[in-house]
Motif scaffolding. Structure first.
Motif, PDB file in Angstrom:
ATOM      1  N   PRO A 360       6.831  18.396 -29.260  1.00 21.09           N
ATOM      2  CA  PRO A 360       7.545  18.140 -30.385  1.00 21.09           C
ATOM      3  C   PRO A 360       7.280  16.832 -31.267  1.00 21.09           C
ATOM      4  CG  PRO A 360       9.225  17.767 -28.421  1.00 21.09           C
ATOM      5  CD  PRO A 360       7.808  18.228 -28.135  1.00 21.09           C
ATOM      6  N   TYR A 362       9.266  14.201 -32.060  1.00 21.60           N
ATOM      7  CA  TYR A 362       9.669  13.131 -31.627  1.00 21.60           C
ATOM      8  C   TYR A 362       9.144  12.545 -30.351  1.00 21.60           C
ATOM      9  CZ  TYR A 362      12.086  16.418 -28.353  1.00 21.60           C
ATOM     10  OH  TYR A 362      12.354  17.336 -27.367  1.00 21.60           O
ATOM     11  N   GLU A 422      12.604  12.029 -43.172  1.00 26.21           N
ATOM     12  CA  GLU A 422      12.547  13.099 -42.360  1.00 26.21           C
ATOM     13  C   GLU A 422      13.644  12.935 -41.412  1.00 26.21           C
ATOM     14  OE1 GLU A 422      11.392  16.046 -42.598  1.00 26.21           O
ATOM     15  OE2 GLU A 422       9.902  15.988 -44.207  1.00 26.21           O
ATOM     16  N   GLU A 423      14.538  13.924 -41.013  1.00 24.70           N
ATOM     17  CA  GLU A 423      15.626  14.056 -39.987  1.00 24.70           C
ATOM     18  C   GLU A 423      15.546  15.116 -39.043  1.00 24.70           C
ATOM     19  OE1 GLU A 423      19.617  13.081 -41.614  1.00 24.70           O
ATOM     20  OE2 GLU A 423      18.686  11.774 -43.076  1.00 24.70           O
ATOM     21  N   LEU A 424      15.356  15.123 -37.940  1.00 30.28           N
ATOM     22  CA  LEU A 424      15.312  15.864 -36.776  1.00 30.28           C
ATOM     23  C   LEU A 424      16.234  15.718 -35.982  1.00 30.28           C
ATOM     24  CD1 LEU A 424      13.711  18.252 -35.529  1.00 30.28           C
ATOM     25  CD2 LEU A 424      12.423  16.371 -34.236  1.00 30.28           C
ATOM     26  N   GLU A 425      17.089  16.971 -35.750  1.00 30.10           N
ATOM     27  CA  GLU A 425      18.418  16.604 -34.668  1.00 30.10           C
ATOM     28  C   GLU A 425      18.312  17.779 -33.566  1.00 30.10           C
ATOM     29  OE1 GLU A 425      23.202  17.053 -34.524  1.00 30.10           O
ATOM     30  OE2 GLU A 425      22.220  17.372 -36.445  1.00 30.10           O
ATOM     31  N   TYR A 426      18.413  17.107 -32.138  1.00 26.42           N
ATOM     32  CA  TYR A 426      18.334  18.186 -31.030  1.00 26.42           C
ATOM     33  C   TYR A 426      19.439  17.799 -30.052  1.00 26.42           C
ATOM     34  CZ  TYR A 426      15.295  14.298 -29.778  1.00 26.42           C
ATOM     35  OH  TYR A 426      14.577  12.955 -29.245  1.00 26.42           O
ATOM     36  N   ARG A 434      19.248  12.151 -32.934  1.00 24.03           N
ATOM     37  CA  ARG A 434      18.816  12.130 -34.260  1.00 24.03           C
ATOM     38  C   ARG A 434      17.493  11.176 -34.450  1.00 24.03           C
ATOM     39  NH1 ARG A 434      22.104  13.284 -38.936  1.00 24.03           N
ATOM     40  NH2 ARG A 434      23.567  14.809 -38.695  1.00 24.03           N
ATOM     41  N   ASP A 443       1.719  14.260 -43.347  1.00 25.89           N
ATOM     42  CA  ASP A 443       2.256  14.308 -42.050  1.00 25.89           C
ATOM     43  C   ASP A 443       1.810  13.166 -41.276  1.00 25.89           C
ATOM     44  OD1 ASP A 443       4.365  15.338 -40.120  1.00 25.89           O
ATOM     45  OD2 ASP A 443       2.396  16.673 -39.103  1.00 25.89           O
ATOM     46  N   TYR A 448       9.909   5.219 -37.289  1.00 27.62           N
ATOM     47  CA  TYR A 448      10.913   5.909 -36.731  1.00 27.62           C
ATOM     48  C   TYR A 448      11.924   5.385 -36.346  1.00 27.62           C
ATOM     49  CZ  TYR A 448       9.295   5.714 -32.062  1.00 27.62           C
ATOM     50  OH  TYR A 448       8.770   5.082 -30.862  1.00 27.62           O
ATOM     51  N   ARG A 450      15.299   6.178 -33.446  1.00 27.43           N
ATOM     52  CA  ARG A 450      15.946   7.097 -32.390  1.00 27.43           C
ATOM     53  C   ARG A 450      17.434   6.756 -32.345  1.00 27.43           C
ATOM     54  NH1 ARG A 450      11.899   9.776 -29.751  1.00 27.43           N
ATOM     55  NH2 ARG A 450       9.896   8.654 -29.420  1.00 27.43           N
TER      56      ARG A 450
END
Length: 546
Positions: A360, A362, A422-426, A434, A443, A448, A450
């Motif tokens: 992924p 992240y 960009e925001e990615l949540e998991y 986040r 890209d 970044y 965390r």
């Protein structure tokens, strides 16, 4: 304790040591004369490679670090004009500081390891799993495993080839850090900080205070250990030392494979360790090993998928270490009996091409192979360019890896206008993660943050700093490392991205109902966070959000 003057080394190993030492001797008159001729020719407009070929010395071409050393000597003496563009052309391995920091790796002294892993090299002159003539091990033994000397020599080496060393990540290697006595560990870290500070300290706390404003600041402290030794008290001690990232030997996510290879821990131990490390705010780097005894390429692919499909795991970084068969390991006995079969290079390459697209965005892949000298490899892969070959195979198939390393902007100049958030949540470790990042339209990743948002099911460490707190586990801005206090047009490190990411994390934590925001700050970054409203806690820096 062993070193190159007293250790029991073979004649072949001593020859390699002599060659290693000669390459770092910048005083040889013949080589210095050749270097001067090359530098004058290139400074006058000539091309570097032809000049190197025209002026060999001692039967070989000069290395770039030798040229940089002579460049510095000539500019200091006024014999050559200081020319940053020329220095940039001479710089060796610029990728070493394109991730935003200069990494200094050191080894602990040889010490018994609690593990009995079949695949580990067993060299009594080295800490467990290391071999005497690996590059880092050579430097460690030459410096008698002294942390101050190791760090000082590595810093000098980086500076000799033109790399800034104002922001330093300290990477402590040597098997299981947690197995060493605590007084040894504390003194080891103190001596490392002394090397950065350029002076002796009376205590670890004294060394840490000095480093907060030293010219060379520690922006990350990394140790490696086993999942089964991770416990709240151990993590608390790591924080007191200033540790920010833990490398943990996962190796496999199959209990039968772990048992067959005498790893000494279970998958349940790994999951528990991940939960605790995340709850304490550490950045987590997993080590994973395909081609262990009993493994198959198909099984390895499924095993790797579990690293990211299992919400109890999902590491921030990973080192992929395909098993290397060396004669000093217990695995070699199984090989001789016909019980173990190394993958062919084609099988290994295919596996890498299959798993890299699964990573992924992240997660960062820090390594794709172990740097063991090829003459130690008894059978199996002897290629050193596995990463490059895997990337080429992916490109041929129209695929790509979106891990952090593959997307970093590195030396590319960027403007704030071309970056978007960009925001990615998991889910991870019974809480939410986040991952905020600044990306370009194509890209590429410029920086970044965390942010961990623990919930009621997350491990409760009962540490005052973390009570009711969301946790910033990592903040990183990419691009070439610049000396402290300097700026560069288009450099991602000087666009204010860090402040923007912190503001977004604060806004997110407040909206989610957290009264406080904690950050696992490295020693040399404490002032950065203080300037942005954070206050010193016991082990973290903390900001009230009400």
């Amino acid at each position: 304790m062993s070193d190159f003057t007293t250790g029991d080394y073979t004649e072949e190993e001593r020859l390699r040591l002599d060659a290693w030492k000669r390459a770092r001797d910048y005083s040889d008159p013949e080589r210095r004369a050749a270097a001067r001729a090359i530098l004058l020719e290139v400074a006058g407009g000539g091309e570097l490679r032809p000049a190197l070929h025209r002026h060999p010395a001692a039967g070989s071409y000069l290395s770039k670090d030798f040229l940089v050393a002579e460049y510095r000597a000539m500019t200091a003496a006024g014999e050559l004009r200081d020319d940053p563009a020329l220095l940039e052309r001479l710089r060796m391995k610029p990728v070493r500081t394109l991730s935003g920091v200069a990494t200094v790796s050191v080894l602990t002294r040889p010490y018994p390891c609690p593990g009995e892993c079949l695949f580990c090299p067993d060299d009594e002159r080295m800490p467990k799993s290391y071999i005497a003539d690996e590059p880092g091990a050579l430097r460690a033994a030459q410096n008698a495993f002294d942390p101050f000397r190791q760090a000082a020599s590595r810093l000098a080496s980086l500076e000799s080839v033109g790399h800034p060393t104002g922001k330093v990540e300290l990477l402590i290697l040597g098997g299981t850090w947690s197995a060493y006595p605590r007084d040894y560990r504390e003194d080891f870290v103190r001596r490392l900080l002394d090397a950065l500070n350029g002076e002796e300290s009376a205590s670890l706390a004294d060394a840490q205070r000095k480093n907060e404003r030293a010219p060379r600041r520690n922006v990350g402290l990394v140790v490696e250990t086993r999942p089964d030794v991770i416990a709240p008290d151990e993590l608390r001690h790591m924080r007191r030392l200033g540790v920010t990232k833990i490398q943990v030997g996962v190796q496999s996510l199959a209990d039968d494979i772990l048992a067959l290879n005498r790893r000494g821990h279970t998958v349940a131990d790994t999951r528990r360790a991940f939960r605790l490390m995340r709850a304490a705010g550490f950045k987590i780097q997993a080590h994973w090993m395909p081609n262990l005894l009993g493994a198959t390429p198909l099984g390895d692919r499924a095993d790797f998928e579990r690293l990211f499909s299992d919400p109890e795991l999902r590491p921030d970084e990973i080192k992929i270490y395909p098993t290397i068969l060396v004669r000093s390991s217990g695995l070699y006995e199984r090989f001789e009996r016909g019980e173990y079969h190394p993958y062919s290079y084609e099988e290994l390459l295919e596996l890498m091409a299959e798993i890299k697209p699964l990573i992924p965005p992240y997660c960062r892949v820090n390594r794709l192979a172990r740097d063991i000298p090829v003459h130690h490899v008894a059978a199996g892969n002897r290629h050193s360019n596995l990463r490059e070959d895997a990337q080429r195979l992916l490109a041929e198939r129209g695929l790509r890896c979106r891990c952090i390393r593959c997307r970093e902007v590195r030396g590319r100049k960027v403007t704030r206008a071309e970056l978007h958030l960009e925001e990615l949540e998991y889910q991870a470790g019974n809480g939410r993660e986040r991952f905020f990042s600044f990306d370009t339209a194509d890209d590429r990743l410029a920086g970044y943050l965390r942010l961990s948002l623990p919930d009621s099911k997350s491990p409760q460490l009962d540490w005052l700093d973390l009570q009711g707190a969301a946790i910033i586990r990592d903040l990183h801005i990419y691009g070439r490392t610049l000396p402290l206090g300097e700026t560069s047009t288009g450099a991602a490190q000087h666009l204010g991205l860090g402040s923007e990411l912190l503001a977004r994390a604060e806004e997110t934590a407040r909206a989610a109902g957290y009264p406080r925001l904690a950050v696992i700050a490295a020693i040399g970054t404490r002032d950065y966070y203080r300037e942005r409203g954070f206050e010193d806690g016991e082990l973290y820096l903390v900001k009230k959000l009400d």
